[in-house]
Write a protein that holds these residues in place. Sequence first.
Motif, PDB file in Angstrom:
ATOM      1  N   ARG A 242      -7.708   8.830   0.170  1.00  0.00           N
ATOM      2  CA  ARG A 242      -8.628   8.641  -0.943  1.00  0.00           C
ATOM      3  C   ARG A 242      -8.210   9.493  -2.137  1.00  0.00           C
ATOM      4  N   VAL A 243      -8.270   8.885  -3.328  1.00  0.00           N
ATOM      5  CA  VAL A 243      -7.952   9.600  -4.569  1.00  0.00           C
ATOM      6  C   VAL A 243      -9.188   9.610  -5.457  1.00  0.00           C
ATOM      7  N   PRO A 244      -9.331  10.610  -6.340  1.00  0.00           N
ATOM      8  CA  PRO A 244     -10.501  10.660  -7.221  1.00  0.00           C
ATOM      9  C   PRO A 244     -10.458   9.526  -8.241  1.00  0.00           C
ATOM     10  N   ALA A 245     -11.611   8.995  -8.555  1.00  0.00           N
ATOM     11  CA  ALA A 245     -11.699   7.984  -9.608  1.00  0.00           C
ATOM     12  C   ALA A 245     -11.552   8.665 -10.967  1.00  0.00           C
ATOM     13  N   PRO A 246     -11.047   7.955 -11.971  1.00  0.00           N
ATOM     14  CA  PRO A 246     -10.938   8.552 -13.312  1.00  0.00           C
ATOM     15  C   PRO A 246     -12.305   9.014 -13.805  1.00  0.00           C
ATOM     16  N   ALA A 247     -12.334  10.179 -14.408  1.00  0.00           N
ATOM     17  CA  ALA A 247     -13.595  10.747 -14.910  1.00  0.00           C
ATOM     18  C   ALA A 247     -13.304  11.518 -16.187  1.00  0.00           C
ATOM     19  N   PRO A 248     -14.239  11.473 -17.169  1.00  0.00           N
ATOM     20  CA  PRO A 248     -14.014  12.210 -18.417  1.00  0.00           C
ATOM     21  C   PRO A 248     -13.860  13.706 -18.183  1.00  0.00           C
ATOM     22  N   ARG A 249     -14.655  14.257 -17.299  1.00  0.00           N
ATOM     23  CA  ARG A 249     -14.594  15.683 -16.986  1.00  0.00           C
ATOM     24  C   ARG A 249     -14.507  15.858 -15.467  1.00  0.00           C
ATOM     25  N   PRO A 250     -13.316  15.737 -14.910  1.00  0.00           N
ATOM     26  CA  PRO A 250     -13.194  15.834 -13.444  1.00  0.00           C
ATOM     27  C   PRO A 250     -13.612  17.204 -12.941  1.00  0.00           C
ATOM     28  N   ASP A 251     -14.292  17.186 -11.811  1.00  0.00           N
ATOM     29  CA  ASP A 251     -14.865  18.405 -11.220  1.00  0.00           C
ATOM     30  C   ASP A 251     -13.963  18.894 -10.095  1.00  0.00           C
ATOM     31  N   LEU A 252     -13.760  20.206 -10.011  1.00  0.00           N
ATOM     32  CA  LEU A 252     -12.870  20.783  -8.998  1.00  0.00           C
ATOM     33  C   LEU A 252     -13.361  20.478  -7.595  1.00  0.00           C
ATOM     34  N   GLU A 253     -14.636  20.725  -7.329  1.00  0.00           N
ATOM     35  CA  GLU A 253     -15.174  20.517  -5.984  1.00  0.00           C
ATOM     36  C   GLU A 253     -15.102  19.037  -5.596  1.00  0.00           C
ATOM     37  N   THR A 254     -15.402  18.158  -6.553  1.00  0.00           N
ATOM     38  CA  THR A 254     -15.343  16.719  -6.265  1.00  0.00           C
ATOM     39  C   THR A 254     -13.908  16.293  -5.955  1.00  0.00           C
ATOM     40  N   ALA A 255     -12.951  16.818  -6.721  1.00  0.00           N
ATOM     41  CA  ALA A 255     -11.549  16.461  -6.491  1.00  0.00           C
ATOM     42  C   ALA A 255     -11.081  16.913  -5.115  1.00  0.00           C
ATOM     43  N   LEU A 256     -11.451  18.134  -4.726  1.00  0.00           N
ATOM     44  CA  LEU A 256     -11.019  18.668  -3.435  1.00  0.00           C
ATOM     45  C   LEU A 256     -11.675  17.957  -2.255  1.00  0.00           C
TER      46      LEU A 256
ATOM     47  N   ASP B 155      -4.632  12.651 -11.681  1.00  0.00           N
ATOM     48  CA  ASP B 155      -3.799  11.586 -12.233  1.00  0.00           C
ATOM     49  C   ASP B 155      -2.524  11.405 -11.412  1.00  0.00           C
ATOM     50  N   ILE B 156      -1.922  12.511 -10.983  1.00  0.00           N
ATOM     51  CA  ILE B 156      -0.706  12.433 -10.164  1.00  0.00           C
ATOM     52  C   ILE B 156      -1.000  11.700  -8.852  1.00  0.00           C
TER      53      ILE B 156
ATOM     54  N   ARG C 207      -3.301   9.549  -8.244  1.00  0.00           N
ATOM     55  CA  ARG C 207      -3.516   8.121  -8.503  1.00  0.00           C
ATOM     56  C   ARG C 207      -2.187   7.408  -8.759  1.00  0.00           C
ATOM     57  N   CYS C 208      -1.281   8.073  -9.500  1.00  0.00           N
ATOM     58  CA  CYS C 208       0.043   7.481  -9.731  1.00  0.00           C
ATOM     59  C   CYS C 208       0.780   7.241  -8.415  1.00  0.00           C
ATOM     60  N   LEU C 209       0.514   8.097  -7.439  1.00  0.00           N
ATOM     61  CA  LEU C 209       1.185   8.003  -6.144  1.00  0.00           C
ATOM     62  C   LEU C 209       0.414   7.165  -5.141  1.00  0.00           C
ATOM     63  N   ASP C 210      -0.696   6.564  -5.600  1.00  0.00           N
ATOM     64  CA  ASP C 210      -1.497   5.657  -4.761  1.00  0.00           C
ATOM     65  C   ASP C 210      -2.058   6.328  -3.512  1.00  0.00           C
ATOM     66  N   GLY C 211      -2.068   7.666  -3.465  1.00  0.00           N
ATOM     67  CA  GLY C 211      -2.576   8.352  -2.277  1.00  0.00           C
ATOM     68  C   GLY C 211      -1.659   8.243  -1.075  1.00  0.00           C
ATOM     69  N   LEU C 212      -0.390   7.869  -1.277  1.00  0.00           N
ATOM     70  CA  LEU C 212       0.556   7.758  -0.158  1.00  0.00           C
ATOM     71  C   LEU C 212       1.019   9.160   0.258  1.00  0.00           C
TER      72      LEU C 212
END
Length: 517
Positions: free
Chosen positions: A282-296, A327-328, A330-335
């Motif tokens: 799973r990768v984070p969805a694009p967000a205007p202000r990405p959150d650290l805890e949400t990303a992790l 963004d990285i 997502r570019c890598l498709d979570g592979l």
Amino acid sequence: MNGLSETSSETVLQFGPYRYYVQRRVVCADERPLQLGSRALDILQLLVEHAGQVVSKQALIEHVWPTTVVEESNLRVHIAALRRVLGDGLAGQRYISNVPLRGYCFVADVRPLAPQATWPIPRKPGPIHNLPVPLQPLLGRAALIAELGSQLPARRFLTLVGPGGVGKTRVAVKVAEALLPRYADGVCFIDLSSLSGPTCLAPTLAQALGLGPHGDALEAIAEHLRDRQLLLVLDTCEHLIDTCALLAEQLLRAAPQLGVLATSREPLLAEGECVHRLMPLRVPAPAPRPDLETALAHCAVNLFVSCAAAHQAGFRLRRRDVALVSDICRCLDGLPLAIELATAQVDALGLAGLLSQLQSGAAALNRGRRTAAPRQQSLRASLDWSYALLSPLEQVALQRMAIFKTSFTLRTALTVIGCERIDEHGLLAVIAQLAAKSLLMVEPGEGQMRYRLLTTTRDYALEKLRTSGELTALQQRRARHWEPAPPRSPVAALVPRLIDTLAFPRQAPRGAPRFAV
């Protein structure tokens, strides 16, 4: 292979139908070694040495975990596992008794065997297991491993399917490790990637099982496995798929207690096969202000941080870098393979430089571990492996599909990439094959299916398309037939069209070329 060695002098204790070989820490029943973990064996040894006496819980904990502080619940878990393996309580036989408020007591009669009876120790006819030992933790798959581990013994035949680099082998190894106690004759792992042809499969399997040369290797394997409870792991089946399907069917018919776990980039399409498609992390969805805890909370980001820290001492994810890392990923498709390869470049390129490289192509993913299998040393090698297994028509269709930056419908694909040989019927067949081979993602839409290439696959196919000389003509056809993906908002609906308008001319020259394959 993990086999059991022989020795001529050893202390052997017998209780019930079991023999405990003390020096080698092996418990056998009916000439068959039991699957017991090191902690359970530590507990068993202390209890057997004090048979008939109560051993306090504290004494057991100090013996098993001498340098670690653990909860009493850990002891109860290992005691329960030990009782289960010994069949404590079945047919009235008791081995370990719980003495309330005091501890545990080994209540079965224990007697030493005469020295002359201690050689040789019964040997297994095959390996306990030969699973490769992973050197990195497997992140984000714990629930899946538990689910597959519960399904496989009942279904008997399971194939993990997914694109190259998604982690099929690692998941299969973890599932097999978890199932070791369920298969009394162990696990046999076969890496098929190095086999050059279908005639090598049966002899390679026979050798792994410890069988000598036979005229009919498959018949010998079937006879050997007939009464055995063993899990066979066939890794990387896609280039020998017909042979693997036939082998699995014949062995499962001959050996009713056999389980087969296969990995492949497409289903084997064999009788009784249960297919599980392994998806990227799973990768984070694009967000205007990405959150650290949400990303992790997303496994792809966790893997990126873990791998980056292994390459760059002191690396940690800072709040200001969350957007870059998201963004990285997502570019890598979570592979997982792509993430591991990309993080090796963080030290040299930095996060912003790595993202720039990825957005311009997959150049940063062309070098990986020297010791990895050839197909896993780079993302290009992984895609080369898949591409080489395609038919010429499938290769051309995959190249042409790279013209689509987002998902597309069957009608759009037919209009843009169709030619004399790729009509609607032919395109449906090609799409089905590319989807089965994990090169094309299928997304259910409103009233019709949509299809897309993973970003890493598209970059690879786009390079092939440029080399073919068809890119410009396809861009012109794509510009004349624009069909947006379902928009998330009215504003989002305008973005692809604006990009399309700026990128390609709306009027194509007369006499646009017709494609031929």
